[in-house]
Design a protein around this motif. Structure first.
Motif, PDB file in Angstrom:
ATOM      1  N   SER A 166     -38.993 136.280  41.614  1.00  0.00           N
ATOM      2  CA  SER A 166     -39.289 137.465  40.809  1.00  0.00           C
ATOM      3  C   SER A 166     -40.757 137.715  40.518  1.00  0.00           C
ATOM      4  O   SER A 166     -41.156 138.848  40.302  1.00  0.00           O
ATOM      5  CB  SER A 166     -38.540 137.367  39.473  1.00  0.00           C
ATOM      6  N   SER A 167     -41.603 136.680  40.491  1.00  0.00           N
ATOM      7  CA  SER A 167     -42.990 136.875  40.070  1.00  0.00           C
ATOM      8  C   SER A 167     -43.888 135.777  40.616  1.00  0.00           C
ATOM      9  O   SER A 167     -43.501 134.605  40.625  1.00  0.00           O
ATOM     10  CB  SER A 167     -43.075 136.862  38.535  1.00  0.00           C
ATOM     11  N   PRO A 168     -45.118 136.138  41.055  1.00  0.00           N
ATOM     12  CA  PRO A 168     -46.065 135.106  41.487  1.00  0.00           C
ATOM     13  C   PRO A 168     -46.568 134.251  40.332  1.00  0.00           C
ATOM     14  O   PRO A 168     -47.185 133.220  40.558  1.00  0.00           O
ATOM     15  CB  PRO A 168     -47.203 135.914  42.123  1.00  0.00           C
ATOM     16  N   ARG A 169     -46.312 134.672  39.114  1.00  0.00           N
ATOM     17  CA  ARG A 169     -46.676 133.845  37.952  1.00  0.00           C
ATOM     18  C   ARG A 169     -45.718 132.667  37.772  1.00  0.00           C
ATOM     19  O   ARG A 169     -46.058 131.706  37.078  1.00  0.00           O
ATOM     20  CB  ARG A 169     -46.626 134.685  36.670  1.00  0.00           C
ATOM     21  N   LEU A 170     -44.541 132.749  38.360  1.00  0.00           N
ATOM     22  CA  LEU A 170     -43.516 131.751  38.109  1.00  0.00           C
ATOM     23  C   LEU A 170     -43.964 130.384  38.633  1.00  0.00           C
ATOM     24  O   LEU A 170     -44.429 130.268  39.771  1.00  0.00           O
ATOM     25  CB  LEU A 170     -42.205 132.171  38.772  1.00  0.00           C
ATOM     26  N   GLU A 171     -43.815 129.359  37.796  1.00  0.00           N
ATOM     27  CA  GLU A 171     -44.208 128.004  38.160  1.00  0.00           C
ATOM     28  C   GLU A 171     -43.030 127.045  38.214  1.00  0.00           C
ATOM     29  O   GLU A 171     -43.015 126.139  39.043  1.00  0.00           O
ATOM     30  CB  GLU A 171     -45.251 127.462  37.174  1.00  0.00           C
ATOM     31  N   THR A 172     -42.079 127.204  37.321  1.00  0.00           N
ATOM     32  CA  THR A 172     -40.957 126.270  37.275  1.00  0.00           C
ATOM     33  C   THR A 172     -39.651 126.994  36.984  1.00  0.00           C
ATOM     34  O   THR A 172     -39.625 128.053  36.358  1.00  0.00           O
ATOM     35  CB  THR A 172     -41.139 125.203  36.175  1.00  0.00           C
ATOM     36  N   ILE A 173     -38.574 126.369  37.456  1.00  0.00           N
ATOM     37  CA  ILE A 173     -37.231 126.721  37.028  1.00  0.00           C
ATOM     38  C   ILE A 173     -36.725 125.526  36.215  1.00  0.00           C
ATOM     39  O   ILE A 173     -36.752 124.385  36.684  1.00  0.00           O
ATOM     40  CB  ILE A 173     -36.282 126.983  38.209  1.00  0.00           C
ATOM     41  N   VAL A 174     -36.292 125.792  34.988  1.00  0.00           N
ATOM     42  CA  VAL A 174     -35.911 124.731  34.052  1.00  0.00           C
ATOM     43  C   VAL A 174     -34.416 124.827  33.764  1.00  0.00           C
ATOM     44  O   VAL A 174     -33.905 125.908  33.465  1.00  0.00           O
ATOM     45  CB  VAL A 174     -36.698 124.860  32.732  1.00  0.00           C
ATOM     46  N   PHE A 175     -33.730 123.697  33.845  1.00  0.00           N
ATOM     47  CA  PHE A 175     -32.305 123.656  33.500  1.00  0.00           C
ATOM     48  C   PHE A 175     -32.157 123.422  32.002  1.00  0.00           C
ATOM     49  O   PHE A 175     -32.700 122.466  31.452  1.00  0.00           O
ATOM     50  CB  PHE A 175     -31.604 122.540  34.275  1.00  0.00           C
ATOM     51  N   GLY A 176     -31.414 124.318  31.326  1.00  0.00           N
ATOM     52  CA  GLY A 176     -31.119 124.160  29.913  1.00  0.00           C
ATOM     53  C   GLY A 176     -29.668 123.754  29.738  1.00  0.00           C
ATOM     54  O   GLY A 176     -28.777 124.613  29.691  1.00  0.00           O
ATOM     55  N   PRO A 177     -29.375 122.453  29.650  1.00  0.00           N
ATOM     56  CA  PRO A 177     -27.982 121.995  29.729  1.00  0.00           C
ATOM     57  C   PRO A 177     -27.095 122.360  28.548  1.00  0.00           C
ATOM     58  O   PRO A 177     -25.914 122.657  28.738  1.00  0.00           O
ATOM     59  CB  PRO A 177     -28.122 120.468  29.852  1.00  0.00           C
ATOM     60  N   ALA A 178     -27.623 122.334  27.325  1.00  0.00           N
ATOM     61  CA  ALA A 178     -26.752 122.535  26.160  1.00  0.00           C
ATOM     62  C   ALA A 178     -26.118 123.923  26.164  1.00  0.00           C
ATOM     63  O   ALA A 178     -24.888 124.067  26.091  1.00  0.00           O
ATOM     64  CB  ALA A 178     -27.538 122.299  24.876  1.00  0.00           C
ATOM     65  N   ASP A 179     -26.950 124.966  26.246  1.00  0.00           N
ATOM     66  CA  ASP A 179     -26.408 126.322  26.281  1.00  0.00           C
ATOM     67  C   ASP A 179     -25.568 126.553  27.529  1.00  0.00           C
ATOM     68  O   ASP A 179     -24.572 127.277  27.495  1.00  0.00           O
ATOM     69  CB  ASP A 179     -27.547 127.341  26.221  1.00  0.00           C
ATOM     70  N   PHE A 180     -25.977 125.929  28.642  1.00  0.00           N
ATOM     71  CA  PHE A 180     -25.221 126.107  29.879  1.00  0.00           C
ATOM     72  C   PHE A 180     -23.824 125.523  29.740  1.00  0.00           C
ATOM     73  O   PHE A 180     -22.830 126.144  30.131  1.00  0.00           O
ATOM     74  CB  PHE A 180     -25.946 125.453  31.055  1.00  0.00           C
ATOM     75  N   MET A 181     -23.740 124.325  29.172  1.00  0.00           N
ATOM     76  CA  MET A 181     -22.431 123.692  28.975  1.00  0.00           C
ATOM     77  C   MET A 181     -21.527 124.575  28.124  1.00  0.00           C
ATOM     78  O   MET A 181     -20.333 124.715  28.403  1.00  0.00           O
ATOM     79  CB  MET A 181     -22.619 122.313  28.342  1.00  0.00           C
ATOM     80  N   ALA A 182     -22.095 125.182  27.088  1.00  0.00           N
ATOM     81  CA  ALA A 182     -21.310 126.071  26.232  1.00  0.00           C
ATOM     82  C   ALA A 182     -20.871 127.321  26.999  1.00  0.00           C
ATOM     83  O   ALA A 182     -19.744 127.808  26.826  1.00  0.00           O
ATOM     84  CB  ALA A 182     -22.114 126.462  25.003  1.00  0.00           C
ATOM     85  N   SER A 183     -21.759 127.826  27.871  1.00  0.00           N
ATOM     86  CA  SER A 183     -21.457 129.078  28.574  1.00  0.00           C
ATOM     87  C   SER A 183     -20.310 128.932  29.562  1.00  0.00           C
ATOM     88  O   SER A 183     -19.647 129.916  29.898  1.00  0.00           O
ATOM     89  CB  SER A 183     -22.704 129.603  29.295  1.00  0.00           C
ATOM     90  N   ILE A 184     -20.083 127.718  30.063  1.00  0.00           N
ATOM     91  CA  ILE A 184     -18.989 127.528  31.026  1.00  0.00           C
ATOM     92  C   ILE A 184     -17.805 126.786  30.406  1.00  0.00           C
ATOM     93  O   ILE A 184     -16.885 126.373  31.112  1.00  0.00           O
ATOM     94  CB  ILE A 184     -19.476 126.786  32.289  1.00  0.00           C
ATOM     95  N   ASN A 185     -17.862 126.591  29.068  1.00  0.00           N
ATOM     96  CA  ASN A 185     -16.779 125.915  28.344  1.00  0.00           C
ATOM     97  C   ASN A 185     -16.565 124.470  28.790  1.00  0.00           C
ATOM     98  O   ASN A 185     -15.428 123.978  28.855  1.00  0.00           O
ATOM     99  CB  ASN A 185     -15.455 126.685  28.489  1.00  0.00           C
ATOM    100  N   MET A 186     -17.662 123.778  29.095  1.00  0.00           N
ATOM    101  CA  MET A 186     -17.542 122.378  29.505  1.00  0.00           C
ATOM    102  C   MET A 186     -16.999 121.542  28.344  1.00  0.00           C
ATOM    103  O   MET A 186     -17.417 121.701  27.203  1.00  0.00           O
ATOM    104  CB  MET A 186     -18.890 121.831  29.978  1.00  0.00           C
ATOM    105  N   LYS A 187     -16.100 120.628  28.672  1.00  0.00           N
ATOM    106  CA  LYS A 187     -15.368 119.878  27.652  1.00  0.00           C
ATOM    107  C   LYS A 187     -16.134 118.612  27.234  1.00  0.00           C
ATOM    108  O   LYS A 187     -15.734 117.493  27.530  1.00  0.00           O
ATOM    109  CB  LYS A 187     -13.986 119.506  28.186  1.00  0.00           C
TER     110      LYS A 187
END
Length: 334
Positions: A166-187
């Motif tokens: 999306s942008s030449p400014r982009l440097e990293t992609i960061v995984f955010g596990p807590a919100d992600f786990m909630a978003s997919i209903n991980m048990k």
């Protein structure tokens, strides 16, 4: 919002000259509303420090935290650290004022802005455009400030390829596990731990998906936090999983996790020495003096161009970590 072909999203030419591959073995989270933590973080051996305006700051404290962060960036000693501020995500009412206050106030002492809960490429482009406008207004170097995009839900992961491009400014992609786990209903309620009832690695696909998108666009991939801050062995285990896949670093939430992260995401001394030997040997054997060979033997090992590429990865991580080699290559006598 800008289109991919617009000047803001295409990025100013000065952005191309910025070194986007900074050391990020350990990325320390610091609440922007805590003067004590802002001060303490300056003396800790983390590669990166991100001053947080999002989850670590209560809604009523966010405005004051912006100004505390500006003061800390301008007056503090952050030598040797990548300086990042995590703003609130675009679905809130705080984001634009976070960016304007921090970048106008301390843009010359800021390396990156971290955008949480990124769901599509337009959200990154919008931040890119806002940063460009502020830089031009303030007379800053246009394009110098980078962006870190945090993937924290299913929609963001599905769109991660477009986000990474999306942008030449982009440097990293960061995984955010807590919100992600909630978003997919991980048990599970334990961030980073495997959910009960699933024998395989529940995070493997997510981590690899982010890593592939990042590497396709020459970005770094950073693993998110491990919340059991006193369980250093557990931290090492989870960090080791990400490092084995090829991740560049991991968030740390407590000073006790920093040394472990720096160690896990640095090569072993033997591996670093071996990588440097491969690079020296390959350079010699492909030269006129070395016989212009495409492949050659280094001890009992055959090396070629593929060996050189793998060695570059290990040597790059070692050099970024400040490692010093303990062996040297000696050309064979003719």
């Amino acid at each position: 919002m800008t289109s991919p072909s617009s000047p803001a999203s295409a990025g100013p030419s000065s952005a191309d000259a910025v070194d986007r591959l900074r050391p990020r073995r350990s990325c320390l989270a610091v609440p922007g509303s805590s003067p004590r933590f802002l001060d303490k973080a300056q003396g800790l051996p983390a590669d990166q420090v991100f001053l947080d305006l999002e989850d670590a700051v209560a809604p009523l404290a966010k405005e004051g935290a912006r100004h505390s962060i500006v003061d800390a960036l301008n007056k503090g000693d952050w030598t040797g650290k990548t300086r990042v501020v995590r703003v609130n995500d675009w679905t809130t009412s705080w984001t634009y004022r976070d960016v304007i206050t921090v970048v106008e106030g301390a843009g010359q002492n800021l390396d990156c802005v971290m955008l949480p809960k990124v769901q599509d490429a337009e959200q990154v482009r919008t931040l890119d455009l806002l940063l460009t406008q502020i830089e031009r207004t303030m007379g800053f170097e246009v394009g110098r400030i980078g962006i870190e995009a945090q993937i924290e839900n299913a929609r963001g992961l599905v769109n991660v390829d477009a986000i990474a491009a999306s942008s030449p400014r982009l440097e990293t992609i960061v995984f955010g596990p807590a919100d992600f786990m909630a978003s997919i209903n991980m048990k599970t309620l334990v961030v980073g731990k495997q959910p009960p009832g699933y024998d395989a690695d529940a995070y493997h696909y997510i981590l690899m998906r982010i890593l592939m998108a990042a590497r396709t666009h020459d970005l770094q991939a950073i693993d998110g936090p491990y919340l059991q801050i006193r369980d250093v062995d557990g931290f090492r285990e989870v960090a080791g999983r990400a490092a084995a896949l090829g991740y560049d670093g991991k968030w740390v939430l407590h000073p006790g996790q920093i040394d472990a992260a720096n160690e896990v995401f640095s090569p072993a001394q033997d591996d670093y020495d071996h990588a440097e030997l491969i690079l020296d040997a390959y350079e010699y054997y492909t030269s006129e003096a070395g016989g212009k060979k495409g492949s050659a033997m280094l001890g009992d090992e055959m090396i070629d161009e593929a060996s050189r590429k793998m060695a570059l990865v290990v040597s790059g991580k070692g050099r970024a970590a400040g490692m010093r080699r303990t062996t040297s290559f000696e050309a064979p006598e003719v």
